[in-house]
Design a protein around this motif. Structure first.
Motif, short mmCIF file in Angstrom:
data_model
loop_
_atom_site.label_atom_id
_atom_site.label_comp_id
_atom_site.label_asym_id
_atom_site.label_seq_id
_atom_site.Cartn_x
_atom_site.Cartn_y
_atom_site.Cartn_z
N VAL A 267 0.28 -1.43 -0.24
CA VAL A 267 -0.34 -0.29 -0.12
C VAL A 267 1.03 1.44 0.09
O VAL A 267 1.92 1.38 1.18
N SER A 268 0.72 1.72 -1.16
CA SER A 268 1.57 3.11 -1.13
C SER A 268 1.22 4.23 0.09
O SER A 268 -0.37 3.90 -0.19
N SER A 269 1.68 5.71 -0.42
CA SER A 269 0.57 6.50 0.65
C SER A 269 -0.49 6.94 -0.45
O SER A 269 -1.40 7.27 0.07
N ASP A 270 0.60 7.42 -1.90
CA ASP A 270 -0.91 7.75 -2.53
C ASP A 270 -2.11 6.49 -2.09
O ASP A 270 -3.44 7.13 -2.28
N LEU A 271 -1.51 5.39 -2.89
CA LEU A 271 -3.14 4.03 -2.26
C LEU A 271 -4.04 4.55 -0.97
O LEU A 271 -4.97 4.33 -0.74
N ALA A 272 -2.71 4.88 -0.16
CA ALA A 272 -4.16 5.28 1.33
C ALA A 272 -4.64 6.30 1.34
O ALA A 272 -5.87 6.21 1.67
N GLU A 273 -3.92 7.30 0.64
CA GLU A 273 -4.70 8.54 0.47
C GLU A 273 -6.23 8.12 -0.23
O GLU A 273 -7.51 9.04 0.00
N ALA A 274 -5.66 7.50 -1.05
CA ALA A 274 -7.09 7.20 -2.07
C ALA A 274 -7.93 6.43 -1.65
O ALA A 274 -9.22 6.51 -1.89
N LEU A 275 -7.64 5.53 -0.52
CA LEU A 275 -8.64 4.81 0.24
C LEU A 275 -8.98 5.04 1.16
O LEU A 275 -10.05 4.50 2.17
N GLY A 276 -8.61 6.07 1.68
CA GLY A 276 -9.07 6.43 3.08
C GLY A 276 -8.53 5.98 4.12
O GLY A 276 -9.16 6.34 5.93
N MET A 277 -7.45 5.95 4.12
CA MET A 277 -6.68 4.91 5.07
C MET A 277 -5.46 6.33 6.50
O MET A 277 -4.95 6.88 5.67
N ASP A 278 -5.08 5.62 7.28
CA ASP A 278 -4.82 7.00 7.67
C ASP A 278 -3.37 6.53 6.93
O ASP A 278 -2.51 7.86 7.66
N LYS A 279 -2.47 5.74 7.67
CA LYS A 279 -1.08 5.96 6.57
C LYS A 279 -0.73 3.84 5.84
O LYS A 279 -1.90 3.64 6.11
N PRO A 280 0.02 4.26 4.76
CA PRO A 280 -0.16 3.35 3.89
C PRO A 280 0.82 2.14 5.16
O PRO A 280 2.32 2.66 5.20
N ILE A 281 -0.39 1.29 5.47
CA ILE A 281 -0.03 -0.15 5.62
C ILE A 281 -0.84 -1.02 5.39
O ILE A 281 -1.74 -0.82 4.78
N ARG A 300 -12.34 -10.19 -0.20
CA ARG A 300 -12.35 -9.48 -1.70
C ARG A 300 -11.45 -8.90 -2.68
O ARG A 300 -10.85 -8.27 -1.52
N PRO A 301 -11.48 -8.63 -3.61
CA PRO A 301 -10.03 -7.61 -4.15
C PRO A 301 -10.63 -6.32 -3.41
O PRO A 301 -11.54 -5.91 -4.40
N GLY A 302 -9.86 -5.04 -3.55
CA GLY A 302 -9.63 -4.09 -3.27
C GLY A 302 -9.29 -4.40 -1.66
O GLY A 302 -9.07 -3.02 -0.88
N ASP A 303 -9.79 -5.08 -0.91
CA ASP A 303 -9.06 -5.31 1.02
C ASP A 303 -7.56 -5.04 1.07
O ASP A 303 -6.91 -5.47 0.31
N VAL A 304 -7.87 -4.89 2.46
CA VAL A 304 -6.50 -4.27 2.52
C VAL A 304 -5.91 -4.72 3.89
O VAL A 304 -6.58 -4.58 5.42
N ILE A 305 -5.51 -5.67 3.84
CA ILE A 305 -5.73 -6.59 5.38
C ILE A 305 -4.45 -6.60 6.01
O ILE A 305 -3.10 -6.00 5.58
N VAL A 306 -4.37 -5.98 7.31
CA VAL A 306 -3.53 -5.08 7.86
C VAL A 306 -3.75 -5.39 9.42
O VAL A 306 -2.35 -4.83 9.98
N GLU A 307 -4.35 -6.65 10.29
CA GLU A 307 -3.36 -7.42 10.69
C GLU A 307 -3.73 -9.25 11.11
O GLU A 307 -5.02 -9.11 9.97
N GLU A 312 0.70 -7.12 13.24
CA GLU A 312 0.72 -6.32 12.75
C GLU A 312 1.09 -6.22 10.52
O GLU A 312 2.01 -7.02 10.49
N ILE A 313 0.01 -5.90 9.95
CA ILE A 313 0.90 -6.69 8.10
C ILE A 313 1.26 -5.30 8.11
O ILE A 313 0.56 -4.66 7.81
N VAL A 314 2.31 -5.16 8.13
CA VAL A 314 2.60 -3.70 7.37
C VAL A 314 3.07 -3.73 5.89
O VAL A 314 2.49 -3.44 4.75
N TYR A 315 3.94 -4.93 5.41
CA TYR A 315 3.95 -5.60 4.30
C TYR A 315 3.52 -6.61 3.29
O TYR A 315 2.87 -7.23 4.05
N PHE A 316 3.22 -6.91 2.08
CA PHE A 316 2.68 -8.01 1.85
C PHE A 316 3.64 -9.09 2.24
O PHE A 316 2.95 -10.43 2.71
N LYS A 317 4.73 -8.80 1.97
CA LYS A 317 5.93 -10.43 2.56
C LYS A 317 5.18 -10.47 4.32
O LYS A 317 5.09 -11.81 4.27
#
Length: 463
Positions: A267-281, A300-307, A312-317
């Motif tokens: 999740v890039s900073s631009d994507l985080a802003e576009a999705l309405g997230m507080d930070k890119p994570i 679903r596609p478009g979901d962001v898994i954060v935990e 905490e899940i910071v990166y896809f790895k």
């Protein structure tokens, strides 16, 4: 008075630090625990019957092979060296998979010159772990630490046999934790490696990485080097990960890993802003495989898994590392970000599908060899849920340090090859072999294919 206090404090800290840098007792205690490993295997090469001259010499200088000479696959013995260490009083040892891969015989040598023939109990290519066993009357296992407590900046000592200089010790720090490196099998990233600047070279592979309390917290596995030697970038497998693998190898002879069935990205900073997230994570899901654990749970596609289970899940790895260490069939709670809100979803974890790669019989001269460093299989659409092309060949294995390493991965489908305006359609393995006969060493070719339903084009150099 203040200056005197500061001086005394400085002298005290210098004394403590100097005392801490004396690792002689630590190293002495490991003298019966760390071993040198020599693995031998048979390899085959085409040679003429005229002495020991290989056929390639004739071709190099433009001479045809004598008509009466039939190329024969002559066996020779190849040896690989590495390190390892005892983990218990029953003679079990750990080393790297790539040290003993395809070995016919493994010899374990101690510092006191004792030698044993080791039995390979099990191997796991994805984690680069091999479990060996020797029949030793007396053994001195290492102390096992807790790699989950390792932090960036911790001091470490690597002991092993670089270039067969047995029982060499080097000192460094943990440069970083949770590094992601794609597996040698090309399946993905399932080990959260430690990065260290301790001097690690060829032959250190499989050797232990100790903390300053003399406990093993990692297994030296890989180096990043442009010269082939130490450049201050080495990677070690956390011991907790290794012991999980060892437990499964002992119990089942193989390793099962958790699997969600998603593909995604950071999740890039631009994507985080576009999705309405507080930070890119988090891990942004871009594709969900039909019938797998994620789809069944409603991801679903478009979901962001954060935990995952409050981790905490910071990166896809991080998602791959966490789910990969989760027992298949168990339930986890995934915290996701969707449509501007966080929500929790319970997921029953699936099992990572790892294709059984059929071994190629080395003795058979009819089997094709690939100068790109890949092993192929015919296309079978019934083995996958991912949409694949009508024609092509599937990549079953990518060899380490080959031209295709890091460019092609297991599961890729190759559909065509292009070279200087000429196109070679690839429908079956024989098409691939015929196409390669048109190229010379050093030629750069464009390989077209499909990966996870997306088209790929990679450039490879023929060796």
């Amino acid at each position: 008075m203040k200056k005197l206090f500061l001086l005394l404090a400085s002298l005290l800290s210098l004394y403590v630090f100097s005392d801490r840098l004396d690792f002689s007792d630590l190293v002495k205690k490991q003298s019966n625990s760390v071993v040198n490993i020599q693995a031998t295997r048979k390899v085959y090469s085409n040679r003429s019957s005229m002495g020991s001259f290989p056929n390639d010499i004739f071709r190099e200088f433009g001479f045809p092979l004598p008509e009466f000479e039939e190329p024969r696959r002559q066996p020779r013995e190849a040896t690989s060296s590495g390190s390892g260490f005892l983990i218990d009083n029953d003679g079990f040892l750990i080393t790297n998979f790539h040290v003993v891969q395809d070995a016919d015989e493994v010899i374990v040598r101690f510092l006191d010159r004792r030698e044993f023939t080791a039995e390979i109990i099990g191997t796991d290519e994805l984690s680069d772990i091999a479990l060996l066993k020797i029949s030793a009357n007396s053994s001195s296992p290492v102390l096992i630490g807790n790699s989950d407590n390792v932090e960036q900046g911790d001091g470490v000592i690597a002991i092993g046999s670089p270039y067969n200089y047995d029982f060499s010790a080097t000192f460094g720090i943990i440069s970083s934790t949770n590094r992601g490196i794609s597996s040698r099998a090309g399946i993905g990233d399932y080990v959260p490696y430690f990065q260290t600047d301790a001097a690690v070279n060829r032959g250190n592979s499989g050797g232990p990485l100790f903390n300053l309390d003399g406990e093993v917290i990692g297994i030296n596995s890989q180096i990043y080097s442009r010269s082939g030697g130490n450049e201050g970038l080495a990677f070690a497998i956390p011991i907790n990960v290794a012991l999980e693998v060892v437990a499964q190898l002992k119990a089942n002879g193989k390793v099962s890993r958790g699997y969600l069935g998603v593909q995604g990205q950071e999740v890039s900073s631009d994507l985080a802003e576009a999705l309405g997230m507080d930070k890119p994570i988090g891990a942004l899901v871009s594709f969900v495989l039909e019938g797998e654990a994620a789809e069944k749970a409603g991801i679903r596609p478009g979901d962001v898994i954060v935990e995952i289970d409050r981790k905490e899940i910071v990166y896809f790895k991080d998602l791959q590392h966490t789910i990969g260490r989760t027992q298949p069939g168990s339930s986890v709670r995934a915290k996701i970000f969707r449509d501007g809100k966080y929500r929790n979803i319970n997921v029953r974890v699936g099992e990572l599908p790892v294709d059984e790669v059929e071994q190629i019989e080395e003795e058979s001269p009819k089997k094709p060899t690939y100068p790109l460093g890949i092993r192929l299989g015919e296309l079978d659409k019934e083995q996958t849920n991912i949409e694949i092309p009508e024609d092509g060949v599937r990549v079953l294995q990518v060899y380490f340090n080959s031209p295709a390493y890091g460019q092609l991965f297991r599961g890729d489908v190759i559909t065509q090859i292009k070279h200087k305006g000429k196109t070679f359609k690839i429908s079956k393995i024989s098409d691939f072999s015929a196409a390669l006969e048109s190229f010379s060493k050093g030629d750069k070719i464009a390989v077209f294919g499909v990966r996870n339903s997306s088209n790929i084009i990679v450039s490879l150099t023929v060796e």
